[in-house]
Design a protein around this motif. Sequence first.
Motif, PDB file in Angstrom:
ATOM      1  N   UNK A 107     109.495  38.684  63.765  1.00 34.98           N
ATOM      2  CA  UNK A 107     108.138  38.504  64.283  1.00 34.98           C
ATOM      3  C   UNK A 107     107.868  37.034  64.590  1.00 34.98           C
ATOM      4  N   UNK A 108     107.380  36.767  65.808  1.00 31.99           N
ATOM      5  CA  UNK A 108     107.015  35.410  66.203  1.00 31.99           C
ATOM      6  C   UNK A 108     105.676  35.064  65.557  1.00 31.99           C
ATOM      7  N   UNK A 109     105.692  34.107  64.624  1.00 35.54           N
ATOM      8  CA  UNK A 109     104.494  33.741  63.861  1.00 35.54           C
ATOM      9  C   UNK A 109     103.713  32.589  64.481  1.00 35.54           C
ATOM     10  N   UNK A 129     119.152  23.641  71.088  1.00 39.17           N
ATOM     11  CA  UNK A 129     118.321  24.397  70.156  1.00 39.17           C
ATOM     12  C   UNK A 129     119.062  24.550  68.838  1.00 39.17           C
ATOM     13  N   UNK A 130     118.311  24.582  67.754  1.00 42.83           N
ATOM     14  CA  UNK A 130     118.927  24.743  66.438  1.00 42.83           C
ATOM     15  C   UNK A 130     117.980  25.508  65.528  1.00 42.83           C
ATOM     16  N   UNK A 131     118.542  26.093  64.497  1.00 47.84           N
ATOM     17  CA  UNK A 131     117.745  26.781  63.481  1.00 47.84           C
ATOM     18  C   UNK A 131     118.211  26.309  62.116  1.00 47.84           C
ATOM     19  N   UNK A 132     117.266  26.117  61.233  1.00 49.83           N
ATOM     20  CA  UNK A 132     117.557  25.692  59.873  1.00 49.83           C
ATOM     21  C   UNK A 132     117.603  26.892  58.940  1.00 49.83           C
ATOM     22  N   UNK A 133     118.098  26.700  57.731  1.00 47.03           N
ATOM     23  CA  UNK A 133     117.991  27.777  56.738  1.00 47.03           C
ATOM     24  C   UNK A 133     116.535  28.209  56.574  1.00 47.03           C
ATOM     25  N   UNK A 138     104.805  34.304  52.412  1.00 45.07           N
ATOM     26  CA  UNK A 138     104.179  35.332  51.571  1.00 45.07           C
ATOM     27  C   UNK A 138     104.699  36.733  51.894  1.00 45.07           C
ATOM     28  N   UNK A 139     105.188  36.936  53.134  1.00 43.67           N
ATOM     29  CA  UNK A 139     105.636  38.266  53.540  1.00 43.67           C
ATOM     30  C   UNK A 139     107.140  38.339  53.799  1.00 43.67           C
ATOM     31  N   UNK A 140     107.885  37.328  53.406  1.00 38.76           N
ATOM     32  CA  UNK A 140     109.326  37.361  53.625  1.00 38.76           C
ATOM     33  C   UNK A 140     109.907  35.968  53.748  1.00 38.76           C
ATOM     34  N   UNK A 141     110.717  35.741  54.800  1.00 37.90           N
ATOM     35  CA  UNK A 141     111.343  34.451  55.060  1.00 37.90           C
ATOM     36  C   UNK A 141     111.084  34.051  56.502  1.00 37.90           C
ATOM     37  N   UNK A 142     110.941  32.758  56.734  1.00 40.91           N
ATOM     38  CA  UNK A 142     110.670  32.234  58.075  1.00 40.91           C
ATOM     39  C   UNK A 142     111.831  31.358  58.535  1.00 40.91           C
ATOM     40  N   UNK A 143     112.239  31.584  59.789  1.00 36.32           N
ATOM     41  CA  UNK A 143     113.257  30.747  60.431  1.00 36.32           C
ATOM     42  C   UNK A 143     112.574  29.895  61.500  1.00 36.32           C
ATOM     43  N   UNK A 144     112.792  28.590  61.450  1.00 31.68           N
ATOM     44  CA  UNK A 144     112.219  27.657  62.423  1.00 31.68           C
ATOM     45  C   UNK A 144     113.288  27.273  63.440  1.00 31.68           C
ATOM     46  N   UNK A 159     109.729  18.962  73.319  1.00 30.22           N
ATOM     47  CA  UNK A 159     110.312  19.609  72.157  1.00 30.22           C
ATOM     48  C   UNK A 159     109.390  20.714  71.659  1.00 30.22           C
ATOM     49  N   UNK A 160     109.954  21.632  70.910  1.00 29.40           N
ATOM     50  CA  UNK A 160     109.128  22.701  70.352  1.00 29.40           C
ATOM     51  C   UNK A 160     109.745  23.217  69.068  1.00 29.40           C
ATOM     52  N   UNK A 161     108.903  23.864  68.261  1.00 30.07           N
ATOM     53  CA  UNK A 161     109.359  24.603  67.091  1.00 30.07           C
ATOM     54  C   UNK A 161     108.756  25.998  67.169  1.00 30.07           C
ATOM     55  N   UNK A 162     109.629  27.007  67.176  1.00 31.20           N
ATOM     56  CA  UNK A 162     109.209  28.405  67.195  1.00 31.20           C
ATOM     57  C   UNK A 162     109.544  29.003  65.835  1.00 31.20           C
ATOM     58  N   UNK A 163     108.544  29.551  65.161  1.00 30.16           N
ATOM     59  CA  UNK A 163     108.729  30.071  63.801  1.00 30.16           C
ATOM     60  C   UNK A 163     108.691  31.593  63.814  1.00 30.16           C
ATOM     61  N   UNK A 164     109.743  32.205  63.231  1.00 26.13           N
ATOM     62  CA  UNK A 164     109.896  33.654  63.243  1.00 26.13           C
ATOM     63  C   UNK A 164     109.982  34.173  61.816  1.00 26.13           C
ATOM     64  N   UNK A 165     109.244  35.254  61.537  1.00 26.13           N
ATOM     65  CA  UNK A 165     109.221  35.873  60.219  1.00 26.13           C
ATOM     66  C   UNK A 165     110.160  37.065  60.161  1.00 26.13           C
TER      67      UNK A 165
END
Length: 296
Positions: A107-109, A129-133, A138-144, A159-165
């Motif tokens: 889910x795109x948060x 583009x890169x993703x961190x651990x 509160x509802x799981x884990x988020x990948x930035x 630049x941008x940061x897209x956060x996904x749950x």
Amino acid sequence: MTTASSATTSHDGSAGLGALLRAALPSIPVVGSLPGVRKASADGFGGLSYDRPPVTVDGEHVHAYAEVCGFPHKDTVPLTYPHMLAFGLHMAIMTDPAFPAPAIGTVHLENSVTRYRQISIGDTLQVSASVSPSRPHAKGRVFDFTTAITDGDGTPVWESTSSYLRRGTGDSDAPAGLEIPTTPSNGVVWKLPADLGRRYAAVSGDHNPIHLYPVTAKALGFPRQIAHGMWSLARCVAALENRLPEAVTVDVAFKKPILLPGKVAFGSERYDDGYLFSLTDPRSSAPHLVGRAAAH
């Protein structure tokens, strides 16, 4: 935030139907457990980085994007357009077996975009583009997912940061995320057609089935197709862009899916050195998106 792995993989930047198939396979029972499809464990995931060969901004593609998102046609690109140059890298990361979460169902948060200077049609850019651990939510884990775009001299331009749950066991002590107040509607209501998701997909390459047809959206738990989050962000920015400075940061939180066809109410107001804005349900005033824009 933990830094992503230093190893970088080159990719051509495409995001066709093959990428969508690879994104869907890990979510299919039995198939998702096969070698080469099965996702790696989140334990020990150190991040991923991808880049693409230098890309020259294509005027026809920019104009097609502007048309579907409500921007005027200019010799410079819309503030949100560079995401188009990086989306294929995001998909490559999500479909990499080392990335521990399936793309379908993620889910795109939130999204944060910073433009350092205008990008012109014909400019040649470096895109990575890169993703961190993951981090707790509160509802799981988020990948930035972080996107960096530079010019030929290596100077940052966007630049941008897209956060996904990824939903799962949550952490009640995790940070709440962006806290942006909902701006009341200014009386502007946009009527969104049923084919909006398909039109945006044709430009962006994002053919996630939740955006395309009622039957494909229902298969994934939605009553009918929903608008892309990045389209809703772009449409809001299009309504504000002529009031924003060249160097600007826009932050948004996605709250409630926008069902298609449907209607949304747009609202904006001055706030400090920028603007607050929102998309809400015209009947209930429940927020679909809340955002803020300010000089960088």
